[in-house]
Design a protein around this motif. Structure first.
Motif, PDB file in Angstrom:
ATOM      1  N   ALA A   1       2.716  17.968 -16.077  1.00 45.26           N
ATOM      2  CA  ALA A   1       2.432  18.993 -15.055  1.00 45.26           C
ATOM      3  C   ALA A   1       2.380  20.498 -15.701  1.00 45.26           C
ATOM      4  N   VAL A   2       3.554  20.679 -16.730  1.00 45.51           N
ATOM      5  CA  VAL A   2       3.550  22.057 -17.427  1.00 45.51           C
ATOM      6  C   VAL A   2       2.434  22.058 -18.286  1.00 45.51           C
ATOM      7  N   ASN A   3       2.161  20.854 -19.067  1.00 48.30           N
ATOM      8  CA  ASN A   3       1.075  21.109 -20.018  1.00 48.30           C
ATOM      9  C   ASN A   3      -0.383  21.248 -19.303  1.00 48.30           C
ATOM     10  N   GLU A   4      -0.645  20.807 -18.158  1.00 45.75           N
ATOM     11  CA  GLU A   4      -1.764  20.914 -17.489  1.00 45.75           C
ATOM     12  C   GLU A   4      -1.932  22.504 -16.841  1.00 45.75           C
ATOM     13  N   ALA A   5      -0.830  22.957 -16.383  1.00 46.47           N
ATOM     14  CA  ALA A   5      -0.843  24.318 -15.960  1.00 46.47           C
ATOM     15  C   ALA A   5      -0.817  25.539 -17.126  1.00 46.47           C
ATOM     16  N   THR A   6       0.014  25.214 -17.950  1.00 44.98           N
ATOM     17  CA  THR A   6      -0.080  26.114 -19.048  1.00 44.98           C
ATOM     18  C   THR A   6      -1.625  26.342 -19.857  1.00 44.98           C
ATOM     19  N   TRP A   7      -2.185  25.008 -20.007  1.00 42.22           N
ATOM     20  CA  TRP A   7      -3.591  24.791 -20.557  1.00 42.22           C
ATOM     21  C   TRP A   7      -4.458  25.796 -19.751  1.00 42.22           C
ATOM     22  N   HIS A   8      -4.662  25.338 -18.540  1.00 38.89           N
ATOM     23  CA  HIS A   8      -5.581  25.930 -17.420  1.00 38.89           C
ATOM     24  C   HIS A   8      -5.383  27.356 -17.414  1.00 38.89           C
ATOM     25  N   THR A   9      -4.298  27.950 -17.462  1.00 34.90           N
ATOM     26  CA  THR A   9      -4.147  29.298 -17.101  1.00 34.90           C
ATOM     27  C   THR A   9      -4.340  30.208 -18.438  1.00 34.90           C
TER      28      THR A   9
ATOM     29  N   LEU B   1      -2.583  12.462  -8.886  1.00 32.80           N
ATOM     30  CA  LEU B   1      -1.670  11.397  -9.172  1.00 32.80           C
ATOM     31  C   LEU B   1      -0.469  11.706  -9.575  1.00 32.80           C
ATOM     32  N   LEU B   2      -0.094  12.741 -10.289  1.00 38.59           N
ATOM     33  CA  LEU B   2       1.225  13.207 -10.654  1.00 38.59           C
ATOM     34  C   LEU B   2       2.080  13.677  -9.394  1.00 38.59           C
ATOM     35  N   TYR B   3       1.379  14.392  -8.379  1.00 41.00           N
ATOM     36  CA  TYR B   3       1.910  14.646  -6.929  1.00 41.00           C
ATOM     37  C   TYR B   3       2.410  13.502  -6.256  1.00 41.00           C
ATOM     38  N   ARG B   4       1.444  12.717  -6.030  1.00 46.93           N
ATOM     39  CA  ARG B   4       2.077  11.595  -5.380  1.00 46.93           C
ATOM     40  C   ARG B   4       3.164  10.763  -6.108  1.00 46.93           C
TER      41      ARG B   4
ATOM     42  N   ASP C   1       0.923  -1.156  -0.085  1.00 46.12           N
ATOM     43  CA  ASP C   1       0.105   0.027   0.131  1.00 46.12           C
ATOM     44  C   ASP C   1       1.008   1.297  -0.020  1.00 46.12           C
ATOM     45  N   LYS C   2       1.109   1.762  -1.151  1.00 46.99           N
ATOM     46  CA  LYS C   2       2.239   2.917  -1.201  1.00 46.99           C
ATOM     47  C   LYS C   2       1.827   4.092  -1.576  1.00 46.99           C
ATOM     48  N   LEU C   3       2.641   5.135  -1.718  1.00 50.79           N
ATOM     49  CA  LEU C   3       2.437   6.492  -2.274  1.00 50.79           C
ATOM     50  C   LEU C   3       2.644   6.326  -3.711  1.00 50.79           C
ATOM     51  N   GLY C   4       2.000   7.091  -4.586  1.00 41.33           N
ATOM     52  CA  GLY C   4       2.187   7.092  -5.936  1.00 41.33           C
ATOM     53  C   GLY C   4       1.155   6.402  -6.580  1.00 41.33           C
ATOM     54  N   ASN C   5       1.257   5.836  -7.648  1.00 40.08           N
ATOM     55  CA  ASN C   5       0.593   5.080  -8.634  1.00 40.08           C
ATOM     56  C   ASN C   5      -0.237   4.134  -8.112  1.00 40.08           C
ATOM     57  N   ARG C   6      -1.400   3.800  -8.418  1.00 38.82           N
ATOM     58  CA  ARG C   6      -2.085   2.539  -7.439  1.00 38.82           C
ATOM     59  C   ARG C   6      -2.253   1.432  -8.790  1.00 38.82           C
TER      60      ARG C   6
ATOM     61  N   CYS D   1      15.211  14.115 -10.833  1.00 41.08           N
ATOM     62  CA  CYS D   1      14.356  13.529 -10.029  1.00 41.08           C
ATOM     63  C   CYS D   1      14.074  14.263  -8.608  1.00 41.08           C
ATOM     64  N   LYS D   2      14.914  15.115  -8.337  1.00 44.13           N
ATOM     65  CA  LYS D   2      14.716  15.729  -7.067  1.00 44.13           C
ATOM     66  C   LYS D   2      13.964  17.230  -7.399  1.00 44.13           C
ATOM     67  N   ARG D   3      14.032  17.507  -8.667  1.00 44.49           N
ATOM     68  CA  ARG D   3      13.454  18.838  -9.060  1.00 44.49           C
ATOM     69  C   ARG D   3      11.849  18.554  -9.292  1.00 44.49           C
ATOM     70  N   THR D   4      11.634  17.243  -9.620  1.00 43.31           N
ATOM     71  CA  THR D   4      10.246  16.987 -10.009  1.00 43.31           C
ATOM     72  C   THR D   4       9.133  17.130  -8.929  1.00 43.31           C
ATOM     73  N   PRO D   5       9.122  16.944  -7.815  1.00 46.62           N
ATOM     74  CA  PRO D   5       8.115  16.951  -6.851  1.00 46.62           C
ATOM     75  C   PRO D   5       7.854  18.782  -6.632  1.00 46.62           C
ATOM     76  N   ALA D   6       8.855  19.420  -6.689  1.00 52.06           N
ATOM     77  CA  ALA D   6       8.660  20.975  -6.607  1.00 52.06           C
ATOM     78  C   ALA D   6       7.893  21.424  -7.646  1.00 52.06           C
ATOM     79  N   LEU D   7       8.231  20.775  -8.939  1.00 47.71           N
ATOM     80  CA  LEU D   7       7.648  21.613 -10.089  1.00 47.71           C
ATOM     81  C   LEU D   7       6.370  20.908  -9.977  1.00 47.71           C
ATOM     82  N   VAL D   8       5.924  19.806  -9.864  1.00 47.82           N
ATOM     83  CA  VAL D   8       4.575  19.394  -9.874  1.00 47.82           C
ATOM     84  C   VAL D   8       3.687  19.761  -8.905  1.00 47.82           C
ATOM     85  N   ALA D   9       4.220  20.281  -7.828  1.00 47.14           N
ATOM     86  CA  ALA D   9       3.438  20.987  -6.767  1.00 47.14           C
ATOM     87  C   ALA D   9       3.205  22.317  -7.131  1.00 47.14           C
ATOM     88  N   GLU D  10       4.142  23.014  -7.935  1.00 49.39           N
ATOM     89  CA  GLU D  10       3.870  24.316  -8.103  1.00 49.39           C
ATOM     90  C   GLU D  10       2.841  24.344  -9.341  1.00 49.39           C
TER      91      GLU D  10
END
Length: 548
Positions: free
Chosen positions: A312-320, A412-415, A258-263, A385-394
Motif C-alpha cells: 500500500a505504501v509503495n502504491e501511494a508513494t509511487w502515485h504521488t 483488494l488490499l483494503y478488503r 462468500d467472504k470479505l477479502g481475497n477471492r 494487524c490492527k494498524r493495517t486496515p487504517a494504513l491501507v485506507a489512508e
C-alpha cells in the motif's frame, strides 16, 4: 489548441519493473541485520518476479476467477473438488518452488526462517490469498513433531520445493500442502466448545471423525490438522485427503464461503462422517499439540499484514511522485508528505518487528529468543494487524478515485486488510494471551525488558515510554479487577515500545525520531498525517520504489 481527449496525461505509470526486495531499504537492512547480506541476494529474484507486470496480472486474474466447487462428477460420484484458475497455480508453483512453504524446517541454513519471512512478504505483493495454504503448510511441521512417525511421513512432502496439486495418495506425490480445521459454528476461538467427535477404531492411533468445521481454507490440500473431542478431551488429529490405498477420505465440502477479502483462496465448510484420522499427541492435549502451528501462523499474520502495508505504501508513494495537482507534484505538498511519511514509518516499524520475530524462530534454542517469541508474537499479531486496515485506507485515499477502482489493486488490499486480525485469534484473544504469558511465564517479561533495554539511552522518549509501560503493568498486576479490561491498552504500549526500540537501534535517525515523537508520546491520536516536525521528505524518498 484543443487537446486530444484520447491521450491521457498526468497519470502515474504502472508500478512494475521494480524489485520489491532490493527497492525496500527497511527490508534489506532488517534481513542483513538478522541474517546476512547473502540472504538478500538469495531472495532478490523473488522480489524481481513479484514486481513484474506478469506477477501483478496473475494476482488480478486469480481473484477475478473465483474457485469453483464441484461436489459430484458426471456419474454422480461424490468428489468434492475445487477448481482454481491457472493463475492461482502459477502463484502457488512459484511460492512453493521458492521455499516459502515448509522448506525452512528441513534447511541447514541458520537463517532459513528470516529468508522465508522476507520472501513471503515480498511474494505476497503479487496476491495475498494464496499465502494462506503456503502459511498453513509452513505451520504444520512443528505441530507434527508431536509424533515421530507422522512427522517422518509428512514433513519431507510439506518441505518439498515441488508444487504437485491433485487428489492423489501422498505416496505418489512430489510435494504436499497442509491445512487446518479448528473453528466450529458454536465455538469460534473457544475450541474447547468444539463438538466434532472422534471415535477410536480397532487400529492403534486411528479414529473416525464426525462433525462440522465452520472454516477450513484450501480444502484441496493434502492433509489437515483437526481438533475433535475424543474420550480424553480435545485432541489433535492428522486427516489425509486421500488414504494410503488411494481411496478418497470422506471430507465433504458443504460450500465455499462468500467472504470479505481475497477471492482467490477457497474457504470452505467441511463435514466429517466416518472420516479417517490419526491421533497427533495424547488425547486431551489437542490445544497444546496444535499450539506450535498456531504460533507459526500468527507469525505469518504479522508477515502478511506487513506485506499489505508495504504494498500500500509503495502504491501511494509511487502515485504521488508522478501525479500533479494545483501546480506541483502531490509528493511535494507539505501535508501529503506528512501523510506519506507517517505511513512509511508505520510500515518500517512493522517490517523491523516482523523480521525480528523470524530471527527468533531461527534461534529458538536460545532461552531469550524463545521467551521473546512467546510474548512478542501475540503483541505483534495484535498491533500490526490492527494498524493495517487504517494504513491501507489512508494509502488508498492518496490515490483518490484512482485507488477506488479494482484495476489499481487497492480495493483488494483494503478488503484483505482486516483478515489477519481475525485469523488465529481476534484482537481480544491475542491481548488476553499477552496477559496469560505474563502471568504464567515470568521469563517472557524479562525477555521483553532485555530486548527493549538494548535501546536505552538512545532516545529519551523511548526511555520514558519503557518506564511508563512497566509502571502500567505493575499497576494492572496489582489490581486484578482491572487487568482484563485494560489488556488492549497494555498490549499497544508494549508493542509500540518494542517497535521503538528496534527503530532507535537500527533505523535511520529521521525514522526513529518521528516514530518516538509520535507513537511514544501521550497525545498521538492514531490519525495518519499528524506528524509534528522531522525530515519528512527523506522518509518518503526512502519508502518510494525505484523501477529499473
Amino acid at each position: 489548441m484543443a487537446s486530444d481527449i484520447r491521450v491521457t496525461t498526468n497519470q502515474a505509470p504502472p508500478l512494475v519493473g521494480h524489485n520489491v526486495v532490493t527497492a525496500d531499504a527497511a527490508l534489506v537492512e532488517a534481513v542483513a541485520r538478522h541474517a546476512a547480506p547473502e540472504v538478500v541476494d538469495d531472495i532478490a529474484p523473488i522480489g524481481a518476479l513479484a514486481g513484474t507486470a506478469e506477477g501483478r496480472e496473475h494476482g488480478m486474474l486469480a481473484n477475478e476467477h473465483h474457485p469453483r466447487l464441484t461436489p459430484y462428477d458426471r456419474y454422480g460420484n461424490r468428489i468434492d473438488e475445487v477448481e482454481f484458475h491457472p493463475s492461482w497455480h502459477w502463484l502457488m508453483e512459484r511460492a512453493v518452488g521458492q521455499g516459502l512453504a515448509a522448506a525452512p524446517w528441513e534447511s541447514d541454513s541458520p537463517h532459513a526462517h528470516v529468508r522465508r519471512a522476507a520472501g513471503f512478504m515480498a511474494w505476497s505483493h503479487t496476491e495475498p490469498g494464496h499465502g494462506c495454504p503456503i502459511s498453513m503448510t509452513y505451520a504444520a511441521v512443528p505441530a507434527l513433531r508431536a509424533d515421530d512417525a507422522l512427522a517422518k511421513e509428512w514433513t519431507p512432502l510439506l518441505a518439498s520445493l515441488s508444487y504437485d496439486p491433485g487428489v492423489r495418495a501422498a505416496s505418489g506425490k512430489r510435494g504436499a500442502l497442509a491445512g487446518m480445521g479448528m473453528t466450529e459454528k458454536q465455538g469460534g476461538s473457544d475450541v474447547r466448545a468444539n463438538v466434532t467427535e472422534a471415535r477410536r477404531t480397532s487400529v492403534d492411533g486411528e479414529y473416525t471423525l464426525h462433525g462440522h468445521k465452520w472454516f477450513t481454507s484450501a480444502p484441496m490440500n493434502d492433509v489437515f490438522l483437526v481438533l475433535a473431542q475424543a474420550e480424553g478431551g480435545v485432541t489433535c488429529f492428522v486427516v489425509p485427503r486421500v488414504l494410503a490405498d488411494g481411496t478418497r477420505n470422506r471430507l465433504d465440502v458443504v460450500r465455499l464461503k462468500d467472504k470479505l477479502g481475497n477471492r482467490s483462496n477457497a474457504s470452505s465448510e467441511l463435514e466429517f462422517e466416518g472420516t479417517v484420522a490419526h491421533r497427533l499427541g495424547d488425547e486431551g492435549r489437542g490445544v497444546r499439540t496444535i499450539i506450535e502451528m498456531v504460533a507459526a501462523t500468527r507469525l505469518d499474520c504479522v508477515l502478511g499484514s506487513t506485506s499489505l502495508m508495504r504494498r500500500a505504501v509503495n502504491e501511494a508513494t509511487w502515485h504521488t511522485a508522478h501525479r500533479s495537482a494545483f501546480g506541483s507534484l502531490l509528493v511535494d505538498k507539505p501535508l501529503m508528505q506528512n501523510v506519506l511519511a507517517d505511513l512509511a514509518v508505520e510500515a518500517e516499524a512493522a517490517t523491523a518487528l516482523a523480521i525480528r520475530l523470524a530471527a527468533a524462530v531461527d534461534d529458538i534454542a536460545d532461552p531469550h529468543e524463545a521467551a521473546l517469541r512467546r510474548i512478542a508474537l501475540p503483541l505483534s499479531k495484535f498491533w500490526v494487524c490492527k494498524r493495517t486496515p487504517a494504513l491501507v485506507a489512508e494509502a488508498l485515499e492518496c490515490l483518490g478515485g484512482n485507488g477506488y477502482v479494482e484495476e489499481s489493486g487497492m480495493p483488494l488490499l483494503y478488503r484483505e486488510a482486516p483478515l489477519n486480525s481475525v485469523w488465529e485469534g481476534s484482537g481480544n484473544v491475542n491481548a488476553l494471551d499477552v496477559l496469560r504469558a505474563l502471568g504464567r511465564e515470568p521469563e517472557v517479561l524479562d525477555a521483553w525488558i532485555t530486548e527493549v533495554g538494548r535501546a536505552r539511552g538512545g532516545d529519551v522518549r523511548l526511555d520514558r515510554a519503557i518506564e511508563d509501560t512497566l509502571a502500567l503493568l505493575g499497576s494492572l498486576m496489582g489490581d486484578p479487577a482491572s487487568l482484563e479490561v485494560n489488556a488492549r491498552r497494555l498490549a499497544v504500549r508494549m508493542a509500540l515500545v518494542l517497535q521503538g526500540s528496534l527503530l532507535v537501534r537500527h533505523a535511520p535517525a529521521e525514522v526513529a525520531d518521528v516514530f518516538c515523537a509520535s507513537r511514544l508520546g501521550t497525545s498521538y491520536d492514531g490519525v495518519f498525517g499528524t506528524l509534528d516536525g522531522g525530515d519528512l521528505r527523506a522518509i518518503v524518498d526512502r519508502a518510494t520504489p525505484v523501477t529499473a
